[in-house]
Design an enzyme around this catalytic site. Structure first.
Site, mmCIF file in Angstrom:
data_model
loop_
_atom_site.group_PDB
_atom_site.id
_atom_site.type_symbol
_atom_site.label_atom_id
_atom_site.label_comp_id
_atom_site.label_asym_id
_atom_site.label_seq_id
_atom_site.Cartn_x
_atom_site.Cartn_y
_atom_site.Cartn_z
ATOM 1 N N ARG A 299 -11.448 16.396 16.124
ATOM 2 C CA ARG A 299 -10.047 16.810 16.346
ATOM 3 C C ARG A 299 -9.176 15.673 16.884
ATOM 4 O O ARG A 299 -8.183 15.915 17.560
ATOM 5 C CB ARG A 299 -9.957 18.023 17.271
ATOM 6 C CG ARG A 299 -10.676 19.220 16.710
ATOM 7 C CD ARG A 299 -10.441 20.479 17.490
ATOM 8 N NE ARG A 299 -11.272 21.529 16.928
ATOM 9 C CZ ARG A 299 -12.548 21.701 17.242
ATOM 10 N NH1 ARG A 299 -13.118 20.906 18.117
ATOM 11 N NH2 ARG A 299 -13.235 22.670 16.667
ATOM 12 N N GLU A 363 8.248 -4.935 0.187
ATOM 13 C CA GLU A 363 8.646 -3.991 1.244
ATOM 14 C C GLU A 363 9.530 -4.684 2.280
ATOM 15 O O GLU A 363 10.393 -4.053 2.887
ATOM 16 C CB GLU A 363 7.404 -3.373 1.914
ATOM 17 C CG GLU A 363 6.385 -2.740 0.951
ATOM 18 C CD GLU A 363 6.795 -1.356 0.411
ATOM 19 O OE1 GLU A 363 7.911 -0.894 0.731
ATOM 20 O OE2 GLU A 363 5.997 -0.750 -0.333
ATOM 21 N N GLU A 415 9.660 12.586 8.622
ATOM 22 C CA GLU A 415 10.399 12.568 7.370
ATOM 23 C C GLU A 415 11.216 13.812 7.144
ATOM 24 O O GLU A 415 11.060 14.532 6.156
ATOM 25 C CB GLU A 415 9.448 12.310 6.180
ATOM 26 C CG GLU A 415 10.216 11.910 4.934
ATOM 27 C CD GLU A 415 9.442 10.988 3.997
ATOM 28 O OE1 GLU A 415 8.358 10.527 4.372
ATOM 29 O OE2 GLU A 415 9.968 10.754 2.906
ATOM 30 N N ARG A 419 14.015 9.153 7.168
ATOM 31 C CA ARG A 419 12.851 8.341 6.796
ATOM 32 C C ARG A 419 12.763 8.157 5.294
ATOM 33 O O ARG A 419 12.170 7.184 4.805
ATOM 34 C CB ARG A 419 11.575 8.991 7.353
ATOM 35 C CG ARG A 419 10.361 8.078 7.236
ATOM 36 C CD ARG A 419 9.205 8.537 8.101
ATOM 37 N NE ARG A 419 8.047 7.697 7.839
ATOM 38 C CZ ARG A 419 6.948 7.681 8.575
ATOM 39 N NH1 ARG A 419 6.842 8.469 9.627
ATOM 40 N NH2 ARG A 419 5.944 6.888 8.273
ATOM 41 N N ASN A 423 12.112 4.965 1.001
ATOM 42 C CA ASN A 423 11.619 5.076 -0.377
ATOM 43 C C ASN A 423 12.519 4.374 -1.382
ATOM 44 O O ASN A 423 12.370 4.579 -2.590
ATOM 45 C CB ASN A 423 11.459 6.546 -0.759
ATOM 46 C CG ASN A 423 10.207 7.128 -0.141
ATOM 47 O OD1 ASN A 423 9.155 6.499 -0.152
ATOM 48 N ND2 ASN A 423 10.329 8.311 0.428
ATOM 49 N N HIS A 430 7.042 4.509 -8.246
ATOM 50 C CA HIS A 430 5.938 5.458 -8.418
ATOM 51 C C HIS A 430 5.761 5.824 -9.887
ATOM 52 O O HIS A 430 4.638 6.011 -10.358
ATOM 53 C CB HIS A 430 6.189 6.728 -7.591
ATOM 54 C CG HIS A 430 5.998 6.503 -6.119
ATOM 55 N ND1 HIS A 430 6.702 7.201 -5.163
ATOM 56 C CD2 HIS A 430 5.197 5.653 -5.439
ATOM 57 C CE1 HIS A 430 6.333 6.786 -3.956
ATOM 58 N NE2 HIS A 430 5.419 5.843 -4.098
HETATM 59 N N1 NAD Z 1 0.929 4.836 5.468
HETATM 60 C C1 NAD Z 1 2.026 4.333 4.966
HETATM 61 O O1 NAD Z 1 3.118 4.532 5.497
HETATM 62 C C2 NAD Z 1 1.929 3.504 3.745
HETATM 63 C C3 NAD Z 1 3.012 2.733 3.333
HETATM 64 C C4 NAD Z 1 2.869 1.912 2.223
HETATM 65 C C5 NAD Z 1 1.671 1.878 1.547
HETATM 66 N N2 NAD Z 1 0.643 2.653 1.957
HETATM 67 C C6 NAD Z 1 -0.643 2.630 1.271
HETATM 68 O O2 NAD Z 1 -1.179 1.336 1.410
HETATM 69 C C7 NAD Z 1 -2.046 1.081 0.308
HETATM 70 C C8 NAD Z 1 -1.771 -0.273 -0.226
HETATM 71 O O3 NAD Z 1 -2.053 -1.205 0.795
HETATM 72 P P1 NAD Z 1 -2.338 -2.740 0.457
HETATM 73 O O4 NAD Z 1 -1.278 -3.239 -0.420
HETATM 74 O O5 NAD Z 1 -2.600 -3.393 1.722
HETATM 75 O O6 NAD Z 1 -3.618 -2.648 -0.472
HETATM 76 P P2 NAD Z 1 -5.193 -2.764 -0.155
HETATM 77 O O7 NAD Z 1 -5.530 -2.154 1.110
HETATM 78 O O8 NAD Z 1 -5.868 -2.261 -1.354
HETATM 79 O O9 NAD Z 1 -5.400 -4.334 -0.067
HETATM 80 C C9 NAD Z 1 -5.152 -5.139 -1.171
HETATM 81 C C10 NAD Z 1 -6.350 -6.031 -1.516
HETATM 82 O O10 NAD Z 1 -6.403 -7.113 -0.604
HETATM 83 C C11 NAD Z 1 -7.714 -7.186 -0.027
HETATM 84 N N3 NAD Z 1 -7.514 -7.767 1.281
HETATM 85 C C12 NAD Z 1 -7.075 -7.154 2.399
HETATM 86 N N4 NAD Z 1 -6.903 -8.049 3.362
HETATM 87 C C13 NAD Z 1 -7.247 -9.252 2.866
HETATM 88 C C14 NAD Z 1 -7.265 -10.553 3.387
HETATM 89 N N5 NAD Z 1 -6.817 -10.811 4.625
HETATM 90 N N6 NAD Z 1 -7.688 -11.550 2.615
HETATM 91 C C15 NAD Z 1 -8.077 -11.316 1.350
HETATM 92 N N7 NAD Z 1 -8.064 -10.108 0.780
HETATM 93 C C16 NAD Z 1 -7.648 -9.083 1.542
HETATM 94 C C17 NAD Z 1 -8.181 -5.782 -0.052
HETATM 95 O O11 NAD Z 1 -9.575 -5.712 0.060
HETATM 96 C C18 NAD Z 1 -7.673 -5.337 -1.403
HETATM 97 O O12 NAD Z 1 -8.521 -5.811 -2.408
HETATM 98 C C19 NAD Z 1 -1.810 2.182 -0.672
HETATM 99 O O13 NAD Z 1 -2.875 3.068 -0.640
HETATM 100 C C20 NAD Z 1 -0.540 2.855 -0.182
HETATM 101 O O14 NAD Z 1 -0.500 4.232 -0.488
HETATM 102 C C21 NAD Z 1 0.757 3.451 3.044
HETATM 103 ZN ZN ZN Z 2 5.914 1.230 -0.506
#
Ligand code: NAD
Ligand code: ZN
Length: 538
Positions: A299, A363, A415, A419, A423, A430
């Protein structure tokens, strides 16, 4: 006294291209009286006051070599000024050599005694600790060759300068760590941003469950583990923590309930209790999944984000949205759950593939475009440095992005409305991701292109001018992002945008610009949307 400071000082000044000033001469020039005479008429205390005043004025000058009388250090204010404003060279002489050099000098009022040796020994005992207190360099003046003594001073000054520069740089590196506070009442937490933060083992320790003894489960993936797991786990273990590493397969396709279950399996198998802290070490996938695991394990257990992608550092680690994907939709299962802290070490970006870096920049650009026009200008001016991974530029971009996002989240954590402006570019983005199948374009790439499309739609609605659209397009391109949309077929495009979960009651709500730097939420007439799609696909 009698150490040769006038001779050495003059020569030093010549070598340094500076002017030489002797505080005794200055006092004589100002009063029109010789030092022995001032001593005689006014007494030593009065002379020291004059001396302190002259030193206060002269030490404020730059680019001089200043020789002070031997007793100048007796005044604490003079000592402080000399130490603070200058490089202090203490020319040390033995009592014997001073006696030799001053034997026939009637200009030394303090030595006009029956026993000058005794007097010199007393003076030395009194003054030596004060000289040492403020001296940057101590030079023994026993050697007869003044030239070589001056050379020694110059060499040691150069070495001192190098050491000082190194220290200053070190201090700067240490200070190049920004801490922001995400202000959410009792769920507030810090975001620490800086280069080399993972080298400071104590930093993470400070943010781990208060009770002390708790275990730490580090969730990461097969790509990040070999790079940074030991760096994070090592210091924790060294401080006596039990560390449970949980290494998941890498990829968005593993942000699912099977991986979530692997986390729970490991936590239970290792008897992790409610005092266990979960640490997310990786990009947004790891962060989202770990946060969700933390929100529901027993939890809710504490969790700390260590984002290692630019996207995670500027976006996903801030704001408390956590979750996993469902085969029928991305991010469909999740929770709002805030971390205890976010530790963004910009050095981890050194190993990030260029495409991922660009995706994170999307972003960053988004934050400027919708909420901060001056920041947008700054990104335009610094995009080269950002792409080249300049540490300072990245740290600023991350800090400003986090500030902007944290401010939005603070005002609308769940949101309710505001918030949604985050987007911007995402409705189009998307559709690209879903239309091409996830994984073809990176999320940030889709958002980059989506922002150009949203700007174009804004222009068609009369909200921004053509120049603003061009600026967004050029900036996205400079950041290494695609700006030409994939041809999914116009009808498919619209269908995909209509299912985007942010839509309510039929009409697609777009986050648009009005003007560049501020958001406007609008629906759009079909013909304008079609025109944008056709222009973007080209
Ligand atoms: N929670 C939120 O508010 C929010 C906002 C935006 C995106 N997201 C989510 O985030 C995800 C995308 O995140 P991302 O772009 O970080 O992708 P990811 O986590 O898949 O990382 C991208 C790639 O980089 C690699 N990697 C990570 N750190 C590294 C490093 N220091 N050196 C070398 N390689 C490295 C990872 O293993 C992966 O292969 C999506 O699932 C998306 O939905 C969430
Ligand atoms: Zn985004």
């Amino acid at each position: 006294m009698g150490a040769g400071k006038t001779t050495i000082g003059r020569m030093l000044a010549r070598r340094l291209g500076r002017s030489f000033i002797d505080s005794d001469h200055e006092i004589e020039a100002r009063t029109g009286a010789s030092i022995p005479w001032i001593f005689e008429i006014e007494g030593e205390a009065s002379f020291r006051r004059r001396e302190a005043e002259v030193i206060r004025e002269l030490s404020a000058q730059r680019g001089i070599v200043l020789a002070t009388g031997g007793g100048a250090v007796l005044d604490p204010a003079s000592r402080a000024l000399l130490a603070e404003r200058g490089t202090v060279v203490y020319l040390r002489a033995t009592v014997n050599s001073i006696l030799q050099r001053t034997a026939h000098d009637r200009n030394r009022p303090l030595l006009q005694t029956a026993d000058p040796r005794r007097k010199l020994e007393d003076l030395t005992a009194q003054r030596e600790p004060l000289y040492r207190e403020i001296a940057d360099l101590v030079i023994d003046t026993g050697r007869p060759n003044v030239q070589s003594m001056v050379q020694t001073i110059l060499d040691q000054m150069a070495a001192l300068e190098t050491a000082r520069a190194r220290k200053a740089k070190h201090r700067m590196n240490e200070q190049a760590c920004t801490t922001l506070n995400v202000d959410l009442g009792d769920r507030s937490y810090p975001i620490v941003i800086g280069r080399g933060l993972l080298d400071d083992g104590a930093l993470l320790e400070r943010h781990i469950g208060s009770g002390g003894g708790g275990k730490v489960a580090i969730v990461t993936n097969t790509t990040v583990a070999p790079l940074y797991l030991e760096k994070v786990a090592g210091p924790l273990r060294a401080s006596g923590r039990e560390v449970v590493p949980i290494v998941l397969p890498d990829g968005e396709e593993y942000k699912n309930w099977q991986s979530l279950n692997l986390v729970f399996d490991a936590l239970l198998a290792n008897k992790c209790d409610r005092k266990t802290t979960l640490v997310a070490l990786g990009g947004g996938v790891i962060g989202d999944l770990t946060g969700f695991a933390a929100s529901s394990y027993m939890r809710g257990v504490p969790f700390v984000q260590i984002p290692t992608t630019l996207l995670a550092q500027v976006d996903s680690s801030v704001g408390g949205k956590t979750g996993i994907n469902h085969p029928l939709g991305k991010n469909m299962i999740g929770a709002f759950y805030q971390p205890r802290a976010v530790i963004a070490d910009t050095a981890t970006l050194d190993t990030l593939p260029a495409r991922e870096l660009s995706a994170g920049l999307a972003e960053v650009i988004k934050h400027g475009a919708i909420l901060d026009a001056p920041f947008f200008d700054w990104i335009e001016q610094n995009v080269g440095a950002l792409v080249a991974r300049d540490a300072e530029a990245l740290a600023y971009a991350i800090a400003r992005s986090c500030e902007i996002k944290a401010d939005v989240v603070k005002r609308d954590e769940r949101e309710g409305g505001l918030r949604a402006v985050l987007n911007f570019g995402h409705t189009f983005g998307h559709a690209i991701e879903a239309g091409l199948g996830y994984g073809d374009w990176l999320h940030g790439e889709a958002v980059g292109c989506g922002m150009v499309m949203a700007a174009d739609l804004s222009r068609r609605l009369g909200l921004v001018d053509e120049a603003s659209v061009a600026r967004i397009r050029s900036l996205a391109e400079a950041a290494g992002l695609p700006v030409v949309a994939p041809d999914l077929g116009v009808e498919r495009w619209i269908e995909l945008m209509e299912v985007d979960k942010k839509n309510e009651g039929g009409a697609i709500r777009f986050i648009l610009l009005k003007p560049l730097g501020s958001p406007s939420v609008n629906s759009a007439p079909r013909e304008l949307l079609l025109a944008t799609l056709e222009a973007s696909i080209r």
